[in-house]
Design a protein around this motif. Structure first.
Motif: not given
Length: 250
Positions: A131-133, A156-157, A187-190, A234-235
């Protein structure tokens, strides 16, 4: 009603602080974000762009994704690996040497000579929650659009197991998704959109400018050309605490 209005007014600046600070964070990041490429005198053009990197530490260390430089480590091509520093419509090329590579986490550290560049500070990626932008700055499509910094925002999805890109591709395809359940780290999915050229871009906080990750791949639907024509949005990014391990003296 009056008390509710007061409470709303007190809350308003805090909610919008990130939006106000983002332009400042971007300007600061642009001084540290460089292109990664190679120089070959007899080639036209002489400079070849392959990805993005950013400066850390004493201003002479550059972090990028390991897969960005893997094709540039072929000495038979007589290419000189280096960084591209945007200077208006042109770019300064500085030769670089590879100091360390962490292929498992898709990270590489380069070392440049000359005057130090402004460095970005590393944040604690363990503190990042879903949830962090965050924002990332780099060079999508590289020389096709010119070496001009471009910034994207993304939330951060998910914090998810990773699937590393193969040696012949810089993007995550459908086949590699099956590796997600077997991978040893997260890892972070964005939900932000990255493009070819964004690999190695710093993922940073819009308030503090601290780096929390490194962009290393995007999910591609179908052929790799779809990353440009129909981006998935999706990154993925490698958490910054792996950078700390890479930079640790040995």
């Amino acid at each position: 009603m009056r008390y509710c209005l007061i409470a709303l007014l007190l809350f308003w600046p805090a909610r919008h602080a990130g939006a106000a600070d983002l332009p400042r964070a971007i300007e600061a990041a642009k001084r540290s974000v460089v292109g990664i490429g190679s120089f070959q005198k007899l080639r036209s053009p002489a400079i070849n762009f392959v990805g993005t990197g950013f400066v850390v530490g004493d201003g002479l260390s550059v972090i990028t994704a390991a897969h960005v430089i893997q094709d540039l480590q072929n000495a038979e091509r007589n290419e000189t690996l280096g960084v591209l520093i945007p200077m208006g419509e042109s770019a300064q090329f500085r030769a670089a040497s590879v100091v360390a590579i962490d292929r498992e986490h898709d990270l590489a550290q380069l070392r440049i000579a000359g005057a130090p560049l402004p460095a970005m500070q590393l944040g604690d990626s363990a503190a990042v929650a879903e949830g962090r932008a965050l924002a990332f700055t780099g060079f999508p499509l590289g020389m096709l659009l010119g070496l001009h910094h471009v910034t994207h925002r993304g939330m951060v999805s998910s914090i998810t197991p990773v699937a590393m890109p193969s040696s012949s591709s810089r993007k995550l395809d459908v086949k590699l998704v099956g590796q997600l359940q077997r991978s040893p780290y997260a890892v972070f999915q964005l939900d932000g959109t990255a493009y070819p050229g964004n690999s190695g871009s710093p993922l940073y906080d819009p308030d503090s400018g601290q780096v929390y990750g490194v962009i290393n791949m995007v999910y591609v639907k179908g052929l790799k050309e779809a990353a440009i024509a129909t981006p998935s949005g999706i990154t993925y990014a490698i958490p910054s605490n792996f950078i700390r391990e890479l930079l640790r003296p040995r």
